[in-house]
Write an enzyme that holds these catalytic residues in place. Structure first.
Site, PDB file in Angstrom:
ATOM      1  CG  HIS A 178      78.137 -19.180 -21.904  1.00 35.23           C
ATOM      2  ND1 HIS A 178      77.619 -20.437 -22.293  1.00 35.23           N
ATOM      3  CD2 HIS A 178      79.095 -19.341 -20.871  1.00 35.23           C
ATOM      4  CE1 HIS A 178      78.151 -21.226 -21.319  1.00 35.23           C
ATOM      5  NE2 HIS A 178      78.667 -20.707 -20.515  1.00 35.23           N
ATOM      6  N   GLY A 179      76.680 -15.311 -24.015  1.00 34.63           N
ATOM      7  CA  GLY A 179      76.779 -13.875 -24.545  1.00 34.63           C
ATOM      8  C   GLY A 179      76.246 -13.653 -25.779  1.00 34.63           C
TER       9      GLY A 179
END
Lengths: 506, 385
Positions: free
Chosen positions: A322-323
């Site tokens: 996600h990041g």
């Protein structure tokens, strides 16, 4: 280009539909090529040309590796080809998404300053990784470049998912454009788009300021218990309606072109356990992680301890997907812990009432979202501390006369919302309360439109048509026409400043 | 399916058409046709009559609309923006601080808070020519939403944020190039509806009471507040005595002093706007209207601490941007007595005459009167606390 923009709704979509309506059923190849070009135009609207070129090169490279895998019989050579493809894909993703993070952490070197993350790179990389691995396994046999390119670039999914699987899409692309446009599907698709758009602009965007007001100041102000929970709940609602709104729009848009994409969202906040939650939230990512990471790691076949390790590894990497940041890793790790606890609890055979299970699951999810949303670790802690009474319990000053003596147990009477983070507290609480009720008691979009099967549900479709507390079924009559027209009208008139979907950044 | 499609298309078209018709037909902000709205015209007429009047006009409810319109119409070169604590200030009530001004306009509004400051600064930034802007930095100025009346002018607020380069917070695009798309804007349609409803209720055209005679409006009516031609406010003669003011209500020194008083993000944005005004050629002077001496007993929890913190923050900011600071929350710094106040936080015109530039922070331990007043030892803190 954003789905929730005038440029898309008044420009791109009508033009793409017109072109599609003219070509489909007459010129099958031209339809595919037209949709590939339209998808690239959609992508290039908000991406620099270098990123468009990168996408095209990535498609060409993976298709070439796939072709080579199909035509190579030697096992070692095939393994080398797969390793080359997977390494190149991961290297590309790693360079753009994780290089800055890793260098900053390891060498305190700000290498990636100004390096723009190509939109959708996580999604199109995973889509193609699955294709390569399945081609290696002999489960994919795509030999048509245009169809493959459309599979990767298909604009409804390109920027924020769902993660498409070749098994579901390429056969559709190979046949669906032989038929003329189905206006019935266009209308149904538009209705689903309206629902998704409403979720985004009427719900997610409205609750976002409440979440921002709290999270942006978590480290600066001593938040109260009520403020911290209000902010966390507001974000839980924001990301739910933002993401599910986007997915609804993607499903509806795809359906307008006669293509069904996989279901990605199935009322996750109705989940009665974290295991159940991950079968309902970002279902295509869960499927990818399960099929291409968790099961190859051994899944649950090698004992309880190994299953726990596999779950943790899978969720940590899922968080990192996600990041590039520790907060995402912690979010993933927290869910890994939740899953291990869930499996352990399940082994005890103790059953709690469903309402308690749903509430506990929801609460655990909200706590985890704090890490997902917080800009850094200390901000997350600054949010969590008041959520667990770290700053005591602040109550309205009007209660001081009634409960004053209880200040000895940590009660304060300087206001439950002492930081005045919201213009008006009551509307903020009412908005969040209504949204929580909606996610718990209303049917989801798939359930409303279930009779037309707008998306591809996983095997065991019956699981997705449980009767919700309030049953709403779409019908092609004038009442639904008015409802959909008004919903689209209200959402359309609430569009305005740019408000990207949250999952665009992943 | 045909009935479904037709009803969907029809309901969509009717709804969007209504929004467009309202936005174009009412157009409260005059985006499409200047002053085509009854409300805007009424406010504009009110301001035109106000500017031409000798005795002023009755104070009316849409004061923010009036002050915004006054900011646009006036030929003044000095402006006062802020809250009711500065609404009485002009070159007659405080001549000592208006020495460089030819003509002033008072644009302060009741409960004026941070958003009102940004909004009005944006309006002033779009005027041509240099000016002097007196900014009333009341203690609630450094946090968001201390007063919600600004939300009636959300578009102007968004526009002002755009002008000063602050991150956009609204859901609409306020820029000129968004005029066409603004026709579809439901928020603007709602504002238009509210404007029409307000028009029916307000007293924009009400005459002054017979007791007020021309050239004598500064004495005010017994029970009616007056707005003078330069926007300065005149309170009614029968103001409530201090003792009658409820805790936290207007007039009480606890008014809008919820904790914490400083939002660091807002403080930074406040500074950005001040710098933006200076860069556009304006001279900015910060004004710290004093609190009544009874507040300085510091018996109310956190009152003095809050005043000290905010004033310290404002003074640090003033030092950074090199602007003067008039007054201090501490009344002793200006040698004010209880007789100089109408209530806990509003000066009389007599008190306004005593305001002057104060250098140094009276709240800092060891400085000025504050040290000897029972609240010595308060340690000044920066805007981040």
């Amino acid at each position: 280009m954003l789905f929730n923009s005038y440029a898309f709704l008044l420009g791109f979509l009508p033009l793409a539909l017109l072109g599609f309506a003219w070509l489909s059923g007459r010129y099958e190849r031209a339809t595919i090529l037209f949709l590939v070009l339209a998808s690239l135009a959609f992508y290039s609207w908000s991406s620099p040309w270098q990123h468009v070129a990168l996408l095209v090169l990535s498609i060409a490279f993976n298709f070439a590796v796939g072709l080579a895998l199909l035509s190579t019989k030697t096992a070692i050579l095939r393994s080398m080809l797969l390793a080359l493809g997977v390494t190149a894909d991961l290297a590309l993703l790693g360079y753009f998404k994780y290089s800055g993070f890793l260098l900053a952490e390891v060498a305190q070197f700000d290498f990636a300053q100004g390096l723009l993350l190509p939109l959708g790179i996580s999604f199109y990389t995973f889509t193609q990784l699955a294709y390569l691995i399945d081609t290696y396994r002999g489960e994919a046999r795509g030999r048509d470049f245009a169809t493959y390119a459309l599979f990767v670039t298909w604009f409804p999914h390109l920027i924020a998912g769902p993660i498409l699987h070749h098994r579901e899409m390429i056969p559709q692309f190979a046949t669906v454009f032989r038929e003329r446009v189905q206006w019935r599907l266009v209308l149904i698709g538009l209705a689903i788009v309206s629902v998704g758009l409403a979720k985004k602009v009427l719900l997610a965007d409205q609750v976002a300021p409440f979440a921002d007001a709290v999270f942006d100041r978590a480290r600066l102000l001593p938040l109260t218990f009520a403020e911290a929970w209000t902010g966390a709940l507001a974000y839980a609602m924001q990301i739910y309606f933002d993401f599910s709104g986007y997915i609804d729009m993607a499903i509806g848009l795809s359906l307008m072109f006669g293509v069904r994409i996989p279901l990605n969202f199935n009322s996750p906040y109705k989940a009665a356990s974290i295991i159940d939650f991950w079968r309902r939230w970002n279902m295509t990512l869960s499927r990818f992680l399960r099929d291409y990471l968790y099961i190859p790691l051994g899944g649950n076949r090698r004992g309880v301890v190994r299953r726990g390790i596999n779950l943790m590894v899978t969720m940590l990497l899922g968080g990192l997907w996600h990041g590039a940041g520790w907060t995402f890793v912690i979010w993933g790790g927290l869910h890994g812990v939740y899953l291990i606890v869930n499996h352990t609890w399940r082994a005890t055979g103790i059953n709690l009432p469903r309402a308690v299970c749903v509430a506990l699951t929801f609460g655990a999810t909200v706590v985890a979202w704090v890490f997902f949303r917080a800009s850094d670790f200390s901000s997350a802690l600054a949010m969590l501390r008041p959520m667990i009474f770290g700053h005591g319990l602040a109550l309205p000053s009007s209660l001081a006369s009634l409960l004053g003596p209880l200040d000895v147990i940590g009660l304060r009477f300087d206001g439950a919302f002492a930081n005045a983070l919201f213009p008006n507290v009551t509307p903020a609480l009412a908005t969040i309360g209504v949204m929580v009720a909606m996610v718990w008691f209303l049917p989801n979009t798939y359930e409303i439109f279930q009779q037309v099967r707008p998306a591809i549900a996983p095997a065991g479709d019956d699981r997705f048509v449980k009767e919700p507390a309030i049953a709403i079924k779409w019908q092609p009559g004038w009442r639904w026409g008015i409802a959909v027209g008004l919903l689209l009208g209200v959402s359309f008139t609430k569009l305005g400043g740019e408000s990207p979907f949250l999952y665009f950044r992943f | 399916m045909r009935a479904y499609a037709l009803s969907a298309a029809l309901s969509f078209t009717v709804f969007v058409g209504l929004v467009v018709a309202m936005n174009f037909g009412i157009d409260a902000y005059g985006i499409y046709r200047p002053q085509n709205l009854e409300m805007a015209r009424a406010v504009s007429n009110y301001v035109a009559r106000l500017r031409a009047s000798d005795a002023g006009l009755l104070f009316v409810a849409p004061e923010r609309s009036v002050k915004i319109e006054l900011a646009r119409q006036t030929a003044a070169d000095c402006f006062v923006i802020g809250s009711s604590r500065a609404m009485q200030i002009d070159e007659l009530t405080a001549p000592q601080i208006f020495s460089r001004c030819k003509r002033s306009a008072n644009l302060a509004v009741s409960g004026g808070a941070f958003e009102d400051f940004v909004l009005m600064a944006g309006v002033l930034a779009e005027r041509r020519g240099s000016s002097t802007i007196y900014v009333d930095a009341s203690p609630w100025m450094l946090r968001r939403n201390a007063d919600t009346r600004w939300t009636d002018h959300r578009t102007l607020y968004d526009r002002a944020r755009f002008i000063f380069g602050l991150p956009m917070q609204g859901s609409r695009a306020p820029m000129v190039d968004a005029k066409l798309l603004n026709l579809f804007n439901a928020d603007y349609a709602l504002y238009n509806i509210r404007s029409v409803l307000a028009l029916r209720r307000n007293a924009l055209n009400a005459p002054l009471p017979g007791s007020v005679v021309p050239n004598d409006a500064r004495q005010a009516a017994d029970e009616d507040a007056i707005t003078l031609s330069n926007g300065r406010h005149v309170y009614p003669r029968k103001s409530a005595p201090i003792a009658a003011v409820a805790a936290g209500a207007v007039g009480d020194e606890r008014y809008k002093l919820e904790q914490p008083a400083i939002d660091p993000v807002v403080a930074a944005e406040f500074e950005t706007v001040v710098r933006g005004l200076i860069q556009r050629g304006s001279r900015v002077v910060l004004l710290l209207a004093p609190y009544a001496p009874n507040a300085m007993s510091c018996t109310i929890a956190k009152l003095c601490e809050t005043l000290a913190r905010v004033e310290t923050c404002v003074r640090e900011l003033a030092t950074r941007v090199r602007v003067d600071v008039i007054g201090s929350y501490d009344p002793r710094a200006s040698r004010l007595t209880r007789d100089d106040f109408m209530d806990g936080l509003h000066l009389t015109t007599q008190g306004l005459h005593k305001l002057h530039v104060i250098e140094g922070n009276p709240w800092a331990a060891g400085q000025g009167n504050a040290d000897a007043s029972g609240h010595a030892g308060l340690t000044p803190r920066s805007c981040t606390s």
